[in-house]
Design an enzyme around this catalytic site. Structure first.
Site, mmCIF file in Angstrom:
data_model
loop_
_atom_site.group_PDB
_atom_site.id
_atom_site.type_symbol
_atom_site.label_atom_id
_atom_site.label_comp_id
_atom_site.label_asym_id
_atom_site.label_seq_id
_atom_site.Cartn_x
_atom_site.Cartn_y
_atom_site.Cartn_z
ATOM 1 N N LYS A 79 0.825 -1.212 0.000
ATOM 2 C CA LYS A 79 0.000 0.000 0.000
ATOM 3 C C LYS A 79 0.858 1.261 0.000
ATOM 4 O O LYS A 79 2.003 1.250 0.458
ATOM 5 C CB LYS A 79 -0.990 -0.038 1.168
ATOM 6 N N ARG A 117 -3.147 -10.099 5.195
ATOM 7 C CA ARG A 117 -3.545 -10.213 3.787
ATOM 8 C C ARG A 117 -2.403 -9.663 2.938
ATOM 9 O O ARG A 117 -2.084 -8.477 3.034
ATOM 10 C CB ARG A 117 -4.832 -9.408 3.572
HETATM 11 C C1 7PM Z 1 -5.701 -0.062 -4.098
HETATM 12 C C2 7PM Z 1 -5.800 0.098 -2.735
HETATM 13 C C3 7PM Z 1 -5.823 -1.290 -4.694
HETATM 14 C C4 7PM Z 1 -6.001 -0.988 -1.964
HETATM 15 C C5 7PM Z 1 -6.010 -2.383 -3.915
HETATM 16 C C6 7PM Z 1 -6.099 -2.215 -2.563
HETATM 17 C C7 7PM Z 1 -7.909 -4.919 1.953
HETATM 18 C C8 7PM Z 1 -8.976 -5.678 1.492
HETATM 19 C C9 7PM Z 1 -8.047 -4.667 -0.157
HETATM 20 C C10 7PM Z 1 -7.635 -4.896 3.358
HETATM 21 C C11 7PM Z 1 -9.503 -6.372 3.604
HETATM 22 C C12 7PM Z 1 -5.152 -4.342 -1.972
HETATM 23 C C13 7PM Z 1 -6.216 -3.358 -1.679
HETATM 24 N N1 7PM Z 1 -7.323 -4.320 0.900
HETATM 25 N N2 7PM Z 1 -9.765 -6.415 2.294
HETATM 26 N N3 7PM Z 1 -9.047 -5.503 0.158
HETATM 27 N N4 7PM Z 1 -8.472 -5.641 4.129
HETATM 28 N N5 7PM Z 1 -10.289 -7.060 4.436
HETATM 29 O O1 7PM Z 1 -4.006 -4.033 -1.615
HETATM 30 O O2 7PM Z 1 -6.730 -4.216 3.864
HETATM 31 O O3 7PM Z 1 -5.393 -5.384 -2.564
HETATM 32 S S1 7PM Z 1 -7.793 -4.115 -1.765
#
Ligand code: 7PM
Length: 276
Positions: free
Chosen positions: A223, A253
């Site tokens: 991130k 995750r």
């Molecule tokens: C941009 C920003 C693209 C963030 C993708 C993301 C989480 C999640 C995501 C989390 C839970 C990524 C994220 N992040 N579900 N889904 N917790 N529960 O890095 O932090 O894939 S999407």
């Protein structure tokens, strides 16, 4: 503490459960669309399982800040074939990353055992009924705003207190609609309507959330608050996963499963040694 996910019961504390990210979105921000077809997503997921992932998080809607929403038919056509193939090829637990009750329902019917709901703030309780009726695990994540607007100058008086109050309120509301706490894991939602300072504050104070006696999940992998280019965030992602695990996160995750598992197991070996 237990976490009930369908017919599987997880006992915590246990070695940190690593959830591998399986994007089935053509515009996924860090996989460059490489894994956009179902077969490629399945191959990638199986590699993550071989690397030590105990949960595979299949998502068909990009939650990148500012990303347009994906309609239900399109999301279903992305994730359901991947879940069906995975169920036939691995025993690894599958979660579905979705905000839509219909997608969650179809995913659970196809064999997913966990619903990862980034919209756990919604008034609509349809998603909770899907979790309650299926017995699936349910991850309730905090998000301020929506993916379209959330990074628009997020503001809190006290981000840690806000997330803590959110967890307390959601747990009560879920219990009221018949979704038992045993099925629920809590996630502060790193990067979802938060500045870098907010994300760091949540990581610093993660132990505050252990009072709910629910598994905590943290997703910091790659991130932007980590700084630098997205391709250069492996080390900082691992550092955050280890710090979170040391502070009580039972689930992390991540994109880079093998590397993260290796770091976590080394850390856990230290804390499991008998003293003296
Ligand atoms: C941009 C920003 C693209 C963030 C993708 C993301 C989480 C999640 C995501 C989390 C839970 C990524 C994220 N992040 N579900 N889904 N917790 N529960 O890095 O932090 O894939 S999407």
């Amino acid at each position: 503490m237990i976490w009930q996910t369908g017919d599987i019961t997880w006992q915590f504390p246990r070695p940190t459960l690593v959830m591998g990210i399986v994007n089935v979105t053509p515009d996924s921000f860090s996989d460059g669309g490489k894994f956009s077809s179902a077969d490629a997503a399945v191959d990638h997921a199986l590699q993550l399982a071989a690397g030590g992932a105990e949960l595979l998080d299949v998502g068909g809607e990009s939650t990148r800040p500012g990303a347009p929403p994906v309609d239900e038919a399109e999301e279903l056509s992305r994730v359901i074939p991947v879940i069906k193939k995975l169920v036939g090829e691995t025993d690894t637990l599958i979660s579905v990353d979705t905000q839509k009750p219909a997608v969650a329902k179809a995913a659970v019917a196809a064999g997913a055992r966990v619903i990862n709901d980034i919209a756990a703030h919604r008034a609509d309780d349809a998603m909770w009924r899907v979790a309650a009726e299926s017995g699936a695990g349910y991850i309730a994540m905090h998000m301020q705003g929506t993916p379209q607007t959330m990074q628009n100058a997020p503001e809190y008086d006290d981000v840690v207190a806000t997330v803590e109050a959110f967890f307390a309120e959601r747990l009560e509301a879920m219990a009221a609609v018949g979704l038992p706490a045993e099925q629920v894991a809590l996630d502060p939602g790193i990067g979802f309507g938060k500045t870098a300072g907010h994300n760091l504050a949540l990581l610093e104070r993660l132990t505050r959330f252990t009072r709910f006696q629910r598994p905590l999940m943290v997703g910091a992998s790659r991130k932007s608050f980590l700084g630098g280019k997205v391709t250069e965030r492996l080390d900082s992602s691992i550092a955050c996963a280890c710090r979170a695990a040391a502070d009580g996160a039972g689930i992390v995750r991540v994109h880079d499963v093998r590397e993260t598992v290796q770091a976590l197991r080394a850390m856990e070996a230290v804390s499991s040694e008998e003293g003296g």
